[in-house]
Scaffold this motif. Structure first.
Motif, short mmCIF file in Angstrom:
data_model
loop_
_atom_site.label_atom_id
_atom_site.label_comp_id
_atom_site.label_asym_id
_atom_site.label_seq_id
_atom_site.Cartn_x
_atom_site.Cartn_y
_atom_site.Cartn_z
N ARG A 115 17.02 -12.18 13.75
CA ARG A 115 17.06 -11.00 12.88
C ARG A 115 17.06 -9.69 13.67
O ARG A 115 16.35 -8.73 13.33
N SER A 117 19.01 -6.32 14.90
CA SER A 117 20.13 -5.46 14.53
C SER A 117 21.00 -5.22 15.75
O SER A 117 20.49 -5.03 16.86
N ASP A 135 19.56 -3.38 19.07
CA ASP A 135 19.13 -2.07 18.57
C ASP A 135 18.20 -1.37 19.55
O ASP A 135 18.24 -0.15 19.71
N ARG A 153 27.83 -0.15 13.97
CA ARG A 153 27.00 -1.30 13.61
C ARG A 153 27.83 -2.57 13.66
O ARG A 153 28.96 -2.62 13.18
#
Length: 257
Positions: A115, A117, A135, A153
């Motif tokens: 999980r 980013s 991230d 993204r």
């Protein structure tokens, strides 16, 4: 809030490399999850308008820890905050940053279950190969440089696990400090397609490229290409290393220095 006057700082900040040699970790009571090494305290906090906000954490002395403070973006924002006398400039960044999981490191596959980013280049290479940034590395290194707008993204991971390409030391340095876009990302693609250091295992056959130390008496010590990129290239040590790497002879093996 006082701090001991006889603190001897570490010679270098450990950054994200765990160390047990630090005897004077500092804490910011408002952010107890932030660790500041004695080197960063001496270099950045001690003479800043915010020196009174941190305190020594004696319970952490000698424990295995690392410094959370010294990423390029954190340092840049702290200097700006100090020049403006406005602590919130840095504190707002940290209140956001501390909720992002740290990078798992170069060459570490991250499945979708982690999980994390992700960010990716808006325009990948002509052969479709992509550069990915977790991230944490995006916030700490990419946003410290001039090319954050080259990233967008990334879609969620489907199937194959994803590695952070910014995690390698040479890429963190280049994306945060260099200005030439093509130079930065050409290096990233080179590093992405390079075999990683075998570390304590011998590398066999003609599958590896090695540099050697160009100093009398120790010129047989090999440095693999990955370590040359990550730890030697662009430093004062580069002038002591042979510029042209060589493949191993068939059947030969070496252990990276």
């Amino acid at each position: 809030m006082s701090t001991p006057a006889n603190i001897l700082p570490l010679r270098h900040c450990p950054e994200r490399e765990p160390t047990e040699s630090e005897q004077h970790w500092f804490r910011l009571p408002a952010s107890p999850d932030l660790s500041i090494c004695s080197r960063c305290w001496a270099d950045h906090w001690q003479r800043s308008p915010f020196a009174s906000l941190v305190q020594v954490a004696p319970e952490l002395a000698g424990q295995n820890g690392f410094c959370d403070f010294s990423t390029p973006r954190s340092l840049s924002l702290f200097r700006h905050a100090a020049s403006q006398g406005n602590f919130r400039i840095w504190a707002d960044f940290w209140s956001f940053r501390h909720n992002i999981p740290y990078c798992t490191g170069g060459g570490v596959p991250n499945p979708a279950s982690e999980r994390i980013s992700w960010w990716q280049l808006a325009r990948p290479s002509t052969n479709g190969q992509q550069i990915y940034a977790c991230d944490a590395c995006f916030q700490d290194y990419v946003c410290a440089g001039q090319h954050a707008n080259a990233f967008v993204r990334a879609p969620p991971i489907v199937g194959t696990a994803r590695e952070c390409d910014i995690a390698w030391p040479c890429n963190r340095k280049s994306v945060a400090e260099w200005t030439d876009f093509n130079h930065i990302f050409n290096q990233m693609y080179q590093r992405k397609n390079m075999q990683n250091c075998a570390q304590l295992d011998e590398a066999a056959g003609a599958t590896r490229i090695f540099h050697t130390i160009a100093e009398q008496g120790i010129n047989s010590l090999p440095i693999c290409q990955a370590c040359f990129f990550d730890h030697v290239r662009g430093t004062m040590a580069q002038e002591h290393v042979t510029p042209a790497p060589q493949n191993l002879a068939e059947g030969a093996s070496k252990l990276c220095f």
